[in-house]
Design an enzyme around this catalytic site. Structure first.
Site, PDB file in Angstrom:
ATOM      1  N   ILE A  58      55.774  48.935  54.350  1.00  0.00           N
ATOM      2  CA  ILE A  58      56.565  49.814  53.476  1.00  0.00           C
ATOM      3  C   ILE A  58      56.255  51.297  53.731  1.00  0.00           C
ATOM      4  O   ILE A  58      56.935  52.169  53.211  1.00  0.00           O
ATOM      5  CB  ILE A  58      56.406  49.483  51.972  1.00  0.00           C
ATOM      6  CG1 ILE A  58      54.941  49.555  51.524  1.00  0.00           C
ATOM      7  CG2 ILE A  58      57.031  48.138  51.650  1.00  0.00           C
ATOM      8  CD1 ILE A  58      54.772  49.587  50.012  1.00  0.00           C
ATOM      9  N   ALA A  81      52.224  45.373  47.488  1.00  0.00           N
ATOM     10  CA  ALA A  81      51.079  46.141  46.991  1.00  0.00           C
ATOM     11  C   ALA A  81      49.799  45.456  47.432  1.00  0.00           C
ATOM     12  O   ALA A  81      49.797  44.278  47.783  1.00  0.00           O
ATOM     13  CB  ALA A  81      51.104  46.210  45.459  1.00  0.00           C
ATOM     14  N   THR A 132      52.240  46.764  36.517  1.00  0.00           N
ATOM     15  CA  THR A 132      51.243  45.950  35.829  1.00  0.00           C
ATOM     16  C   THR A 132      50.855  46.536  34.475  1.00  0.00           C
ATOM     17  O   THR A 132      50.968  47.755  34.257  1.00  0.00           O
ATOM     18  CB  THR A 132      49.983  45.858  36.725  1.00  0.00           C
ATOM     19  OG1 THR A 132      48.920  45.277  35.982  1.00  0.00           O
ATOM     20  CG2 THR A 132      49.514  47.234  37.200  1.00  0.00           C
ATOM     21  N   GLU A 134      47.866  46.794  33.669  1.00  0.00           N
ATOM     22  CA  GLU A 134      46.548  47.428  33.850  1.00  0.00           C
ATOM     23  C   GLU A 134      46.617  48.948  33.839  1.00  0.00           C
ATOM     24  O   GLU A 134      45.595  49.614  33.663  1.00  0.00           O
ATOM     25  CB  GLU A 134      45.901  46.953  35.160  1.00  0.00           C
ATOM     26  CG  GLU A 134      45.656  45.458  35.177  1.00  0.00           C
ATOM     27  CD  GLU A 134      44.579  45.018  36.147  1.00  0.00           C
ATOM     28  OE1 GLU A 134      43.844  45.865  36.675  1.00  0.00           O
ATOM     29  OE2 GLU A 134      44.476  43.806  36.363  1.00  0.00           O
ATOM     30  N   SER A 161      46.020  53.325  41.319  1.00  0.00           N
ATOM     31  CA  SER A 161      47.048  53.440  42.373  1.00  0.00           C
ATOM     32  C   SER A 161      48.397  52.937  41.853  1.00  0.00           C
ATOM     33  O   SER A 161      49.443  53.475  42.204  1.00  0.00           O
ATOM     34  CB  SER A 161      46.622  52.688  43.642  1.00  0.00           C
ATOM     35  OG  SER A 161      46.589  51.291  43.424  1.00  0.00           O
ATOM     36  N   ASN A 188      49.863  37.069  35.839  1.00  0.00           N
ATOM     37  CA  ASN A 188      50.694  35.918  36.211  1.00  0.00           C
ATOM     38  C   ASN A 188      49.813  34.766  36.689  1.00  0.00           C
ATOM     39  O   ASN A 188      48.711  34.983  37.199  1.00  0.00           O
ATOM     40  CB  ASN A 188      51.620  36.289  37.363  1.00  0.00           C
ATOM     41  CG  ASN A 188      52.802  37.148  36.969  1.00  0.00           C
ATOM     42  OD1 ASN A 188      53.872  37.036  37.532  1.00  0.00           O
ATOM     43  ND2 ASN A 188      52.632  38.021  35.984  1.00  0.00           N
ATOM     44  N   TYR A 215      32.627  36.084  35.394  1.00  0.00           N
ATOM     45  CA  TYR A 215      32.030  37.426  35.383  1.00  0.00           C
ATOM     46  C   TYR A 215      31.493  37.768  33.970  1.00  0.00           C
ATOM     47  O   TYR A 215      32.192  37.568  32.971  1.00  0.00           O
ATOM     48  CB  TYR A 215      33.050  38.491  35.749  1.00  0.00           C
ATOM     49  CG  TYR A 215      33.615  38.433  37.156  1.00  0.00           C
ATOM     50  CD1 TYR A 215      33.030  37.677  38.169  1.00  0.00           C
ATOM     51  CD2 TYR A 215      34.762  39.175  37.472  1.00  0.00           C
ATOM     52  CE1 TYR A 215      33.571  37.648  39.460  1.00  0.00           C
ATOM     53  CE2 TYR A 215      35.294  39.153  38.765  1.00  0.00           C
ATOM     54  CZ  TYR A 215      34.694  38.380  39.749  1.00  0.00           C
ATOM     55  OH  TYR A 215      35.236  38.359  41.015  1.00  0.00           O
ATOM     56  N   ASP A 288      28.744  40.976  36.334  1.00  0.00           N
ATOM     57  CA  ASP A 288      30.077  41.435  35.929  1.00  0.00           C
ATOM     58  C   ASP A 288      30.733  42.312  37.007  1.00  0.00           C
ATOM     59  O   ASP A 288      30.052  42.898  37.849  1.00  0.00           O
ATOM     60  CB  ASP A 288      29.963  42.237  34.617  1.00  0.00           C
ATOM     61  CG  ASP A 288      31.241  42.139  33.794  1.00  0.00           C
ATOM     62  OD1 ASP A 288      32.243  41.604  34.296  1.00  0.00           O
ATOM     63  OD2 ASP A 288      31.230  42.619  32.637  1.00  0.00           O
ATOM     64  N   PRO A 290      32.266  45.731  38.180  1.00  0.00           N
ATOM     65  CA  PRO A 290      32.052  47.112  37.724  1.00  0.00           C
ATOM     66  C   PRO A 290      33.307  47.657  37.032  1.00  0.00           C
ATOM     67  O   PRO A 290      34.423  47.452  37.522  1.00  0.00           O
ATOM     68  CB  PRO A 290      31.798  47.891  39.021  1.00  0.00           C
ATOM     69  CG  PRO A 290      31.459  46.862  40.054  1.00  0.00           C
ATOM     70  CD  PRO A 290      32.130  45.579  39.643  1.00  0.00           C
ATOM     71  N   HIS A 292      34.740  46.696  34.411  1.00  0.00           N
ATOM     72  CA  HIS A 292      35.607  45.575  33.994  1.00  0.00           C
ATOM     73  C   HIS A 292      36.339  45.874  32.680  1.00  0.00           C
ATOM     74  O   HIS A 292      35.699  46.053  31.639  1.00  0.00           O
ATOM     75  CB  HIS A 292      34.721  44.345  33.814  1.00  0.00           C
ATOM     76  CG  HIS A 292      35.454  43.053  33.842  1.00  0.00           C
ATOM     77  ND1 HIS A 292      34.795  41.857  33.885  1.00  0.00           N
ATOM     78  CD2 HIS A 292      36.775  42.756  33.836  1.00  0.00           C
ATOM     79  CE1 HIS A 292      35.670  40.877  33.912  1.00  0.00           C
ATOM     80  NE2 HIS A 292      36.897  41.408  33.868  1.00  0.00           N
TER      81      HIS A 292
END
Ligand code: NAD
Ligand code: DAU
Length: 355
Positions: A58, A81, A132, A134, A161, A188, A215, A288, A290, A292
């Protein structure tokens, strides 16, 4: 036809299959085939002229210009992505390159293609950006789920990003009028999920008698959506979404990770009992991740209210189907694990012309 980017990945492949089955419309599938791209997920389309696969990046502007000019798709659905948070912690450069520069390149190509289009092609054109939850960061335990108005507070190189790409998409609409749509979806799961992400990794490791690495304390919460419901949401937004708007997509299925792992163990105990004892004996708490994020949760009421979209699966039905799929598709898993899936391109496409 439509142009799909990243259509050999987990969600992209499910989307290509879903799109062709439900609309009958052809798809140009542009995918560079990173480790996450697996054309074997699209093996059922081999020989189907409605699926035109193009191996390419892309970030390759000339290639995108050529595809747009030759095929004049009425929409670009942009999945391509780098998508794995853990990989973004170890090597963020690829995330900035593909997720930011790649999205920028596509937007510029789309803009220059769209501006001179004659009507009604111009009004019908859409750039659908798949993003997303996130980007919104981490929710406190009792806070309300993310709405579309929630602040952007990305915490990982991956989510930063993706947030950057969302901002570019927004700006290309605001400044240039490009007819964009953005969907921000929760986690998902389902068929063709690469076994480095939580759910497929747990199924595959359990079946191999390997540890199930949880984690930290395993109490991080994710909001799970069966992948086919994400595909139906994208179809609805593409068909009827308001240009320039963003839509959150989710299934109201918040679960702590440890509960997900225990559910998978219980389903495997039922469907493929292990004489050595319950699969839950394999659960292993590990160091865990990092930075998180503790909790994600999506408020999908806008999509429900404006476009009458609702998920078809509950978590209980979706996770059962998913475990069944992995049991029935051991060959797909084995070829991912051995790396043999990467030979599929040479096997299947060596004597086919690239568009
Ligand atoms: P994935 O990692 O399984 O697939 C990504 C695909 O993009 C692969 O086929 C890969 O080869 C291709 N790709 C990567 N870099 C490319 C490049 N430079 N040029 C062309 N193709 C390239 O990802 P996924 O889980 O299917 O996610 C798809 C999209 O959905 C991503 O944009 C992701 O951010 C978003 N998303 C994912 C989830 C999830 O739970 N997996 C949830 C919400 C949103
Ligand atoms: O929320 C949507 C996002 O969901 C997408 O944007 C990403 O592309 C997708 O990868 C996913 O990100 P997560 O980081 O939430 O997914 P992952 O499967 O990597 O991890 C889910 C949770 O499980 C997370 O809290 C970390 C934890 N985990 C993960 C792995 C791989 C473990 O406890 N053990 C593991 O081995």
């Amino acid at each position: 036809m439509i142009l799909v980017t990243g259509g050999a990945g987990f969600i992209g492949a499910n989307f290509v299959l879903d799109w062709i089955a439900s609309t009958g419309e052809p798809v140009i599938n542009l995918d560079v085939l990173t480790y996450a791209g697996n054309l074997e997920s699209l093996a059922s389309l081999a020989g189907d002229s409605r699926h035109l696969f193009v191996k390419g990046d892309i970030c390759d502007r000339a290639l995108i210009d050529r595809l747009l000019a030759e095929h004049r798709p009425h929409a670009i659905v942009h999945f391509a992505a780098e998508s794995h948070v853990d990989r973004s912690i170890h090597g963020p450069a690829a995330f900035v390159k593909t997720n930011v520069e790649g999205t920028f390149t596509l937007l510029e190509a789309a803009r220059q293609h769209w501006v001179p289009l004659p009507e009604p092609e111009r009004s019908a054109f859409r750039f659908h950006h798949v993003s997303t939850d996130e980007v919104y960061g981490s929710l406190p335990p009792t806070a309300a789920p993310f709405t579309e108005e929630h602040l952007y507070e990305p915490n990982s190189p991956y989510s930063a990003s993706k947030a950057a790409s969302d901002h570019l998409v927004r700006a290309w609409h605001h400044t240039y009028g490009l007819p964009v749509l953005t969907t921000n979806c929760s986690n998902n799961y389902g068929p063709f999920h690469f076994p480095e992400k939580l759910i497929p990794l747990m199924i595959v490791n359990a079946l191999a008698g390997k540890p199930l690495p949880v984690y930290g304390d395993g109490m991080q919460v994710r909001d799970w959506l069966y992948v086919k419901d994400h595909c139906s949401a994208i179809r609805e937004v593409l068909a009827r979404g308001k240009v320039g708007e963003t839509y959150n997509v989710g299934g109201w299925n918040e679960k702590p990770n440890i509960e997900i792992v225990r559910t998978i163990c219980a389903l495997l105990d039922e469907m493929r009992p292990d004489p050595a004892g319950s699969y839950s004996r394999l659960i292993a708490y590990v160091k865990d991740r990092p930075g998180h994020d503790r909790r994600y949760a999506i408020d999908a009421r806008k999509l429900e209210r404006e476009l009458q979209w609702k998920p078809a699966e509950t978590f209980e039905t979706g996770i059962r189907k998913t475990v069944r799929w992995y049991l029935d598709n051991a060959e797909w898993v084995a070829r991912v694990q051995s790396g043999a899936y990467r030979d599929w391109v040479a096997t299947n496409y060596s004597d086919r012309a690239v568009a």
